[in-house]
Enzyme design. Structure first.
Site, mmCIF file in Angstrom:
data_model
loop_
_atom_site.group_PDB
_atom_site.id
_atom_site.type_symbol
_atom_site.label_atom_id
_atom_site.label_comp_id
_atom_site.label_asym_id
_atom_site.label_seq_id
_atom_site.Cartn_x
_atom_site.Cartn_y
_atom_site.Cartn_z
ATOM 1 C CE1 TYR A 88 53.145 12.984 35.322
ATOM 2 C CE2 TYR A 88 53.647 10.773 36.215
ATOM 3 C CZ TYR A 88 53.802 12.020 36.269
ATOM 4 O OH TYR A 88 54.108 12.773 37.615
ATOM 5 C CB THR A 145 71.547 18.034 49.686
ATOM 6 O OG1 THR A 145 70.822 18.609 50.717
ATOM 7 C CG2 THR A 145 72.398 18.847 49.079
ATOM 8 N N GLY A 146 68.427 16.509 49.284
ATOM 9 C CA GLY A 146 67.622 15.580 49.622
ATOM 10 C C GLY A 146 67.597 14.359 48.719
ATOM 11 C CE LYS A 179 73.293 18.169 53.940
ATOM 12 N NZ LYS A 179 72.895 17.026 53.746
ATOM 13 C CG HIS A 181 44.803 14.000 44.280
ATOM 14 N ND1 HIS A 181 44.540 14.166 42.895
ATOM 15 C CD2 HIS A 181 45.942 13.629 44.271
ATOM 16 C CE1 HIS A 181 45.197 13.632 42.288
ATOM 17 N NE2 HIS A 181 46.363 13.407 42.905
ATOM 18 C CD GLU A 198 50.313 13.417 48.468
ATOM 19 O OE1 GLU A 198 51.325 12.796 47.843
ATOM 20 O OE2 GLU A 198 49.178 12.991 48.591
ATOM 21 C CD GLU A 258 41.707 15.243 41.162
ATOM 22 O OE1 GLU A 258 42.183 14.456 40.506
ATOM 23 O OE2 GLU A 258 42.068 15.897 42.408
ATOM 24 C CB ILE A 268 57.347 18.519 43.797
ATOM 25 C CG1 ILE A 268 58.022 18.988 42.521
ATOM 26 C CG2 ILE A 268 56.943 17.085 43.596
ATOM 27 C CD1 ILE A 268 57.168 19.117 41.188
#
Lengths: 380, 289
Positions: free
Chosen positions: B159, B17-18, B43, B247, B98, B209, B96
């Site tokens: 991507y 719901t966020g 909720k 990051h 961060e 990286e 997901i």
């Protein structure tokens, strides 16, 4: 986030570790009077975030208040690897019998903490690792519980002396507790010393904190020294941007940290020199683009700007609006190359038609054009 | 077959719901992902995009027979959300979010591992098996079903690489963004055996990286355990020492974790490391030509 030695020592003291007495001085006068107060030989130590202070002449011993004054005069204002010394730490010199190294780090590959112990104190641990790796002992632990048995086994090897084991163990326990409670990412005592009268004391202190955990440690956030940080980088952080200042002449604005690094690398590979790392993040707020332009243009070296956006959550039309808005608000007199791909790319490119911006079809095309513009081989 | 997610994935969205959770739940449904419900404490009983919302993960799993979850809750609550998902009997957790503190992640990492579950992330774009299931925030349309597995520490850069592959008509079996934090649930080395065993995957791309020594360890691992061709790309050659490049995990410290060291380790292990994204896509294309 980094803090100074004197701040690390304050924290050590609050966790009950033994340390020589000392105070911070911001002037030679202060250094002299602190030395007078301490009444013994003192060490005068520059307080900057960079390493290698000793080699740079930023640490001196003084046998009298007059010598302490002279040492402070020499050290204050010194430039150590780009950091200007604004403060010195004046502390009682210890009677050293032996020096060792004790560190606690996050071990990324095994997802735990790791103690690093070495009988080689006072030299950089990287140096020991390169020259005499057999002198470095490591043992892993989890943040919840201090590993008594493991620690006892290693504690004796620091000074090669059984009588110091309890003293070393005590320091290890306190360092561990501090690390876990304050969300450190690194805590280092180099050197940890065994004094002539058998005490184990921290003669130096270095602590880095996990930026992600600062929200729950306002008392640590207060220790931030703005003089040691890049003003642009702080501003960027407040604006939700991720920025690192570099020395080159090609400004970069990219969405995503990995792509931002790839863009900088491509600039270098093609013969250019990036002026910054800048990740505008996932959101498409045009205001962020305006702020990003300001940050890039704060460097007078910038001769051209490359905007590289791969639209996912970030919408290309929003970025385009941000670029146009920036042109209204800021006097931008360097050429701008724009490469937009992904979500709402057509709309974005449509908005930029008829402007002086130089479109690029691929990253390689964009990088080449920007370098040529910066070198003046083609004009915008 | 693909790895981790496919058409049998039954997904719960934690934080549905966020703002982010709701938006991406919609995006995932549009892609065809079998999203079966969501969780937001307090909720329960509501609906979001016509999906049932539950108060807890346990209720959600009981009510929907979900086998995977994706987490979009704020960093403060993410560790708890991961542990709750792990306790609910779910097999795959994708975080997901961060900004999760490292000390919390150490605890969470072991809690999840001890149960034999898979955690992807945190601070990652998620997992996609093109044409089957998308669990995360990546733009679905740039992907194409195919035979190349992609593992990356980055988001947007992934991507870009997928886009380049697709433009060369090279499809992907599964693409995983493992996350840019120092402590992540699943590493290159955890995923490579899955691709090695996957019938659909004929080649693997790994995108690394600066920071840590996972790429170096991966190079050694590939030499011993991976017979399928691996291609790589490493970013951060221009990153200065001691600065975090966006990051949390992308930092060169004490001279270690450099792009040069990673590139060398991979090259020494016989893994070609491309200098540009175009070169990387070209290497993969030429391999299949």
């Amino acid at each position: 986030m980094k803090i100074h030695e004197y701040q690390a020592k304050d924290l050590f003291r609050s966790y009950g570790m033994l340390l020589p007495s000392g105070k911070v001085a911001r002037s030679a006068d202060e250094a002299e009077s602190i030395s007078n107060e301490l009444g013994s030989t003192v060490a005068v130590k520059s307080q900057v975030h960079v390493g290698g202070r000793g080699k740079a002449g930023g640490i001196k011993l003084a046998h009298s208040p007059e010598e302490a004054r002279a040492a402070a005069e020499a050290i204050l204002g010194m430039d150590i690897k780009g950091s200007i010394v604004r403060k010195v730490w004046v502390e009682q010199a210890a009677r050293i019998s032996k020096e060792a190294y004790l560190g606690l780090i996050v071990d990324r590959s095994s997802a735990c903490l790791s103690f690093i112990c070495s009988s080689e104190g006072g030299v950089e641990i990287e140096e020991t690792a390169a020259k005499t790796p057999e002198k470095i002992l490591r043992f892993k632990t989890y943040p919840k519980e201090f590993p008594e048995d493991g620690a006892r086994k290693y504690a004796g090897q620091l000074f090669g002396d059984e009588t110091s084991v309890d003293g070393v163990l005590d320091v290890m326990r306190k360092l561990f507790k501090l690390f876990a409670q304050k969300d450190c990412s690194l805590a280092e005592i180099n050197p940890l010393v065994l004094t002539e009268d058998g005490q184990v004391i921290a003669l130096d202190g270095k602590i880095n904190f996990d930026d992600n955990a600062l929200y729950r440690h306002p008392e640590i956030e207060e220790l931030r020294d703005m003089d040691e940080e890049n003003e642009n980088e702080i501003t960027a952080k407040e604006q939700g941007l991720s920025f690192v200042q570099l020395d080159g002449d090609i400004g970069c604005m990219v969405n995503g940290a990995g792509l931002a690094m790839a863009t900088m690398d491509a600039i270098k590979l093609f013969g250019g020199d990036p002026a910054n790392f800048l990740d505008v993040g996932g959101s498409s707020n045009p205001e962020k683009v305006v702020n990003a332009f300001r940050l890039i243009l704060n460097s007078s070296k910038v001769k051209a700007i490359l905007i590289n956006i791969f639209g996912g959550i970030t919408r290309c039309d929003d970025i385009a609006r941000g670029i146009i808005e920036s042109g209204r608000q800021i006097d931008i007199n360097v050429p701008i190359v724009v490469r937009l791909v992904g979500t709402n790319m057509e709309e974005g490119l449509g908005l930029l038609k008829g402007t002086s911006l130089i479109p690029a079809s691929t990253l390689a095309d964009g990088v080449q054009k920007t370098i040529d513009l910066a070198k003046g081989t083609i004009s915008g | 077959m693909s790895i981790l997610v496919d058409e049998n994935t039954r997904l719960i969205v934690q934080g549905i719901t966020g703002r982010d959770g709701s938006f991406h739940a919609h995006q995932m449904l549009d892609y065809g992902t079998n999203v079966v419900g969501g969780v937001t404490p307090g909720k329960g009983g509501q609906t979001e995009h016509d999906l049932p919302v539950f108060n807890t993960m346990r209720e959600a799993v009981l009510g929907t027979h979900a086998n995977a979850s994706v987490i979009y809750v704020p960093a403060k609550f993410a560790p708890e959300a991961i542990v709750e998902a792990a306790d609910s009997g779910i097999e795959l957790i994708v975080c997901i979010t961060e900004g999760v503190p490292v000390i919390d992640m150490i605890e969470v990492y072991h809690a999840v591992k001890n149960k034999g579950l898979i955690l992807i992330g945190p601070n990652c774009p998620g997992v996609i098996s093109p044409g089957e299931s998308k669990v995360g925030i990546m733009p679905g349309q740039i992907h194409k079903p195919g035979n190349v597995g992609v593992i990356s520490r980055s988001g947007t850069l992934t991507y870009e690489i997928v886009h380049a592959l697709t433009q060369f008509d090279i499809g992907q079996s599964t693409c995983i963004g493992i996350g840019g934090d120092p402590i992540i649930g699943t590493s290159f080395r955890d995923l490579l055996p899955l691709f090695q065993a996957d019938d659909q995957t004929d080649a693997i791309v790994i995108v690394g990286e600066i920071g840590g020594d996972e790429e170096e360890k991966t190079a050694e691992f590939i030499q011993k355990n991976v017979s399928k061709p691996v291609f790589s790309f490493i970013v951060g050659h221009t990153a200065p020492e001691g600065k975090r490049m966006g990051h949390a995990g992308a930092i060169i410290s004490g001279g270690s974790g450099t792009a040069e060291s990673k590139t060398k380790a991979l090259n020494d292990a016989g893994v070609p490391v491309a200098k540009t994204i175009d070169e990387l896509a070209g290497l993969v294309r030429d391999h299949f030509a």
